[in-house]
Design an enzyme around this catalytic site. Structure first.
Site, mmCIF file in Angstrom:
data_model
loop_
_atom_site.group_PDB
_atom_site.id
_atom_site.type_symbol
_atom_site.label_atom_id
_atom_site.label_comp_id
_atom_site.label_asym_id
_atom_site.label_seq_id
_atom_site.Cartn_x
_atom_site.Cartn_y
_atom_site.Cartn_z
ATOM 1 C CG ASN A 9 -1.810 1.102 1.434
ATOM 2 O OD1 ASN A 9 -2.030 2.058 0.362
ATOM 3 N ND2 ASN A 9 -2.346 1.237 2.658
ATOM 4 C CE LYS A 11 -0.512 3.436 4.532
ATOM 5 N NZ LYS A 11 -0.273 3.629 6.018
ATOM 6 C CG HIS A 93 -6.261 2.204 4.984
ATOM 7 N ND1 HIS A 93 -5.724 3.073 5.859
ATOM 8 C CD2 HIS A 93 -5.223 1.363 4.959
ATOM 9 C CE1 HIS A 93 -4.455 2.676 6.263
ATOM 10 N NE2 HIS A 93 -4.065 1.851 5.740
ATOM 11 C CD GLU A 95 -3.288 5.685 6.585
ATOM 12 O OE1 GLU A 95 -3.183 5.772 5.289
ATOM 13 O OE2 GLU A 95 -2.289 5.375 7.111
ATOM 14 C CD GLU A 163 -4.106 -2.139 7.527
ATOM 15 O OE1 GLU A 163 -2.780 -2.261 6.811
ATOM 16 O OE2 GLU A 163 -4.545 -1.042 7.024
ATOM 17 N N GLY A 169 2.021 2.833 10.968
ATOM 18 C CA GLY A 169 2.877 4.073 10.394
ATOM 19 C C GLY A 169 3.940 3.781 11.830
ATOM 20 C CB SER A 211 4.591 -1.251 12.069
ATOM 21 O OG SER A 211 4.127 0.246 12.488
HETATM 22 P P1 PGA Z 1 2.481 0.662 7.696
HETATM 23 O O1 PGA Z 1 0.919 1.074 6.951
HETATM 24 O O2 PGA Z 1 2.843 -0.589 7.235
HETATM 25 O O3 PGA Z 1 3.193 1.792 7.345
HETATM 26 O O4 PGA Z 1 2.166 0.626 9.187
HETATM 27 C C1 PGA Z 1 0.043 -0.189 6.978
HETATM 28 C C2 PGA Z 1 -1.330 0.352 6.296
HETATM 29 O O5 PGA Z 1 -1.636 1.427 6.775
HETATM 30 O O6 PGA Z 1 -1.880 -0.434 5.521
#
Ligand code: PGA
Length: 252
Positions: A9, A11, A93, A95, A163, A169, A211
């Site tokens: 992903n 983003k 997601h 976000e 998640e 993050g 992460s």
């Molecule tokens: P991250 O993001 O690996 O940076 O924690 C995962 C995600 O939000 O899908």
């Protein structure tokens, strides 16, 4: 056992088409030797048309509209994604939930994705952990509402990405540990069993995101009871992502 799955992903990265193309090609190269896992890259939608999927690397989208067509300024439909050779679509997601996306909207999006024979990747996860099990209720609620009205057979086609928001993050040290992850996958599958029966529930792929880095990938895939990962920041680092892919593939 379903084939393992690693979804990158990206983003809202990278900043230029040139960088996106270079990262896509480099990731393709890393994935070329993978035997037992599917690698999916979900770039920003503006780059989708420039990223040609292959047998080893499939294309994913980070979001989708719930409607097929019409007056929805700025939105992109599942029909359009299917035309761009997209296979997987990330839905719900955290976000996007922070931007106001509700479980009801997510459920409509999943239906629209399934209608095009694309594979929805439903993201769920608690904001934080507590000692009274409120986080479990939150996860259960998200699953039930996001999958409301979806037929039993179709449910088995949905990929669930667990998640936990508190783990997104950060660094691998702050990700969920494999023990907690294993527990959560059992809980998720129990809910799914209640919704579509044990046999179909066992077909649902559960992956983990939050992460995942080269450092924790092997431990999580070996002991976390998941069949893959949704990788955010580490998917932009080609060396680290290559190691995650290798770890998942090695587990077989
Ligand atoms: P991250 O993001 O690996 O940076 O924690 C995962 C995600 O939000 O899908």
């Amino acid at each position: 056992m379903a084939k393992r799955l690693i979804i990158a992903n990206w983003k809202m990265n990278p900043a230029t088409l040139k960088e996106a193309r270079a990262l896509f090609q480099a990731t393709k190269k890393k994935a070329s030797t993978v035997a037992r896992a599917s690698v999916v890259i979900a770039p920003p939608s503006v780059y989708l048309a420039f990223c040609k999927p292959s047998k080893k690397v499939l294309l994913g989208a980070q979001n989708v509209a719930w409607a097929d067509k019409g007056a929805f300024t700025g939105e992109i439909s599942a029909v359009q994604l299917a035309n761009l050779n997209v296979t997987y679509v990330i839905v719900g997601h955290s976000e996007r939930r922070f931007l106001g996306e509700t479980d009801e909207i997510i459920s409509k999006k999943i239906k629209s994705v399934l209608k095009q024979s694309l594979i929805p990747v439903l993201c769920i996860g608690e904001l934080e952990r507590d000692n009274h099990g409120a986080y479990l209720r939150m996860v259960e609620d998200q699953i039930r509402k996001s999958l409301a009205g979806i037929g039993r057979e179709s449910l088995a086609k949905v990929v669930i990405a667990y998640e936990p928001v508190w783990a997104i993050g950060k660094s691998s040290d702050e990700a969920v540990n494999s023990h907690k992850l294993h527990e959560m996958t059992i809980f998720i599958r129990k809910i799914l069993s209640g919704m579509c029966g044990r046999d179909l529930a066992h077909k649902v792929q559960i992956i983990y995101g939050g992460s995942v880095e080269a450092k924790n990938a092997l431990e999580l895939i070996q002991n976390g009871n998941v069949s893959g990962f949704l990788v955010g920041h580490a998917s932009l680092d080609i060396k680290g992502f290559g190691e995650i892919v290798k770890a998942v593939d090695a587990r077989g």
